[in-house]
Design a protein around this motif. Structure first.
Motif, PDB file in Angstrom:
ATOM      1  N   ASP A 102       9.171  -4.317   4.915  1.00  0.00           N
ATOM      2  CA  ASP A 102       7.987  -5.344   5.012  1.00  0.00           C
ATOM      3  C   ASP A 102       6.924  -5.077   5.878  1.00  0.00           C
ATOM      4  N   LEU A 103       7.386  -4.427   7.041  1.00  0.00           N
ATOM      5  CA  LEU A 103       6.074  -3.991   7.838  1.00  0.00           C
ATOM      6  C   LEU A 103       5.333  -2.875   7.426  1.00  0.00           C
ATOM      7  N   SER A 104       5.976  -1.907   6.787  1.00  0.00           N
ATOM      8  CA  SER A 104       5.351  -0.733   6.171  1.00  0.00           C
ATOM      9  C   SER A 104       4.496  -1.435   5.035  1.00  0.00           C
ATOM     10  N   THR A 105       4.784  -2.240   4.114  1.00  0.00           N
ATOM     11  CA  THR A 105       4.038  -2.425   2.993  1.00  0.00           C
ATOM     12  C   THR A 105       2.943  -3.443   3.392  1.00  0.00           C
ATOM     13  N   ASN A 106       3.481  -4.866   3.971  1.00  0.00           N
ATOM     14  CA  ASN A 106       2.746  -5.885   4.122  1.00  0.00           C
ATOM     15  C   ASN A 106       1.672  -5.888   5.232  1.00  0.00           C
ATOM     16  N   TYR A 107       2.056  -4.993   6.157  1.00  0.00           N
ATOM     17  CA  TYR A 107       1.045  -4.396   7.294  1.00  0.00           C
ATOM     18  C   TYR A 107       0.400  -3.270   7.181  1.00  0.00           C
ATOM     19  N   LEU A 108       1.202  -2.319   7.223  1.00  0.00           N
ATOM     20  CA  LEU A 108       0.737  -0.861   7.323  1.00  0.00           C
ATOM     21  C   LEU A 108      -0.093  -0.484   6.023  1.00  0.00           C
ATOM     22  N   GLY A 109       0.724  -0.702   4.871  1.00  0.00           N
ATOM     23  CA  GLY A 109       0.033  -0.360   3.470  1.00  0.00           C
ATOM     24  C   GLY A 109      -1.230  -1.194   3.228  1.00  0.00           C
ATOM     25  N   THR A 110      -1.151  -2.586   3.575  1.00  0.00           N
ATOM     26  CA  THR A 110      -2.539  -3.252   3.495  1.00  0.00           C
ATOM     27  C   THR A 110      -3.639  -2.537   4.429  1.00  0.00           C
ATOM     28  N   LEU A 111      -3.383  -2.183   5.598  1.00  0.00           N
ATOM     29  CA  LEU A 111      -4.381  -1.558   6.321  1.00  0.00           C
ATOM     30  C   LEU A 111      -4.639  -0.112   5.904  1.00  0.00           C
ATOM     31  N   ALA A 112      -3.753   0.361   5.318  1.00  0.00           N
ATOM     32  CA  ALA A 112      -4.105   1.838   4.732  1.00  0.00           C
ATOM     33  C   ALA A 112      -4.945   1.597   3.533  1.00  0.00           C
ATOM     34  N   VAL A 113      -4.764   0.918   2.663  1.00  0.00           N
ATOM     35  CA  VAL A 113      -5.703   0.652   1.382  1.00  0.00           C
ATOM     36  C   VAL A 113      -7.067   0.114   2.089  1.00  0.00           C
ATOM     37  N   THR A 114      -7.232  -0.799   3.323  1.00  0.00           N
ATOM     38  CA  THR A 114      -8.228  -1.312   3.514  1.00  0.00           C
ATOM     39  C   THR A 114      -9.110  -0.127   4.260  1.00  0.00           C
ATOM     40  N   ARG A 115      -8.517   0.503   5.119  1.00  0.00           N
ATOM     41  CA  ARG A 115      -9.466   1.608   5.811  1.00  0.00           C
ATOM     42  C   ARG A 115      -9.916   2.504   4.974  1.00  0.00           C
ATOM     43  N   ALA A 116      -9.098   2.964   3.644  1.00  0.00           N
ATOM     44  CA  ALA A 116      -9.561   3.900   2.548  1.00  0.00           C
ATOM     45  C   ALA A 116     -10.811   3.201   1.795  1.00  0.00           C
ATOM     46  N   PHE A 117     -11.008   1.999   1.834  1.00  0.00           N
ATOM     47  CA  PHE A 117     -11.876   1.453   0.732  1.00  0.00           C
ATOM     48  C   PHE A 117     -12.940   0.847   1.676  1.00  0.00           C
ATOM     49  N   VAL A 118     -13.143   0.709   2.664  1.00  0.00           N
ATOM     50  CA  VAL A 118     -14.275   0.029   3.551  1.00  0.00           C
ATOM     51  C   VAL A 118     -15.519   1.216   3.481  1.00  0.00           C
TER      52      VAL A 118
END
Length: 240
Positions: A102-118
């Motif tokens: 849950d942490l890997s997906t909901n937090y770190l995964g969401t952050l990773a996609v956000t960082r990539a698309f900013v």
């Protein structure tokens, strides 16, 4: 983002539930293009045939797939971080594997996609990021302790990113749904709001410039309790 007409969007976790409903709602509102993503593209087969729809494989916890999505979707102006996971169990007894997931997906995964698309949003003149959180970010539910923690972390991340991109023409919206009629919580016997109704409320909130969106009756009632007495919401959610 005052008008979602002609927007180019990417929606993670678009294969079911709120994600699929958001894809349908965006197309109905006149989106120029919608990238619908999922870990298994075969699960996207049921989406309506539309020339504006582009299907992409994307596991948000996989750095290579996130990079490939950025390369394929360089015209995005609206990012909807809907992809997530839910491992039932309380924090003191559940296997740590589900909590880590849950942490890997909901937090770190969401952050990773956000960082990539900013950078993509910035290069396209700005846009919006929508993070699907949950009312449990404000009051934890014992039977889904790891999920509650991961959504609380994602909510804090949403605030931090909002501050960082404020000068880039990018708005960041946190969505705090209550009980929505999706596969994720089908085992729970309680009143639930339909995913299409929730999707429309989310997009209405983005168009209205709302930073924190409570898209259903349970969410709005929870917000009122939380604003009046945060401890009352904590006790209320713990009793579920």
């Amino acid at each position: 983002m005052s008008d979602l007409n002609n927007v180019t969007a990417l929606v993670t976790g678009a294969n079911r539930g709120i994600g699929r409903a958001i894809v349908d709602a965006l197309l109905a509102r006149g989106a120029t293009k919608v990238y619908a993503t999922a870990r298994d593209v075969d699960t996207l087969a049921g989406l309506a045939a539309d020339p504006r729809l582009v299907v992409l494989r994307l596991d948000i916890t996989d750095a290579d797939e996130v990079a490939a999505a950025v390369a394929a979707a360089g015209d995005v102006t609206l990012l909807v971080n809907n992809g997530g996971s839910l491992a039932f169990g309380d924090l003191l007894a559940a296997d740590l594997t589900g909590i880590r997931s849950d942490l890997s997906t909901n937090y770190l995964g969401t952050l990773a996609v956000t960082r990539a698309f900013v950078p993509v949003l910035r290069n396209n003149g700005g846009g919006a990021i929508v993070n699907l959180l949950s009312l449990v970010a404000l009051g934890a539910v014992r039977g889904m302790g790891g999920y509650s923690v991961s959504k609380a972390a994602a909510a804090s991340m949403t605030q931090a990113v909002r501050a960082q991109v404020a000068d880039l023409g990018i708005t960041v919206h946190g969505v705090f749904p209550g009980a929505v009629d999706t596969d994720m919580i089908k085992a729970f016997e309680m009143p639930k709001t339909g995913a299409p109704e929730v999707a429309q409320a989310i997009l209405d909130g983005v168009e209205a410039g709302e930073e924190d969106i409570f898209p259903d009756a349970m969410a709005r009632a929870g917000r009122k309790v939380w604003r009046d007495d945060p401890k009352a919401l904590e006790r209320q959610m713990a009793a579920i």
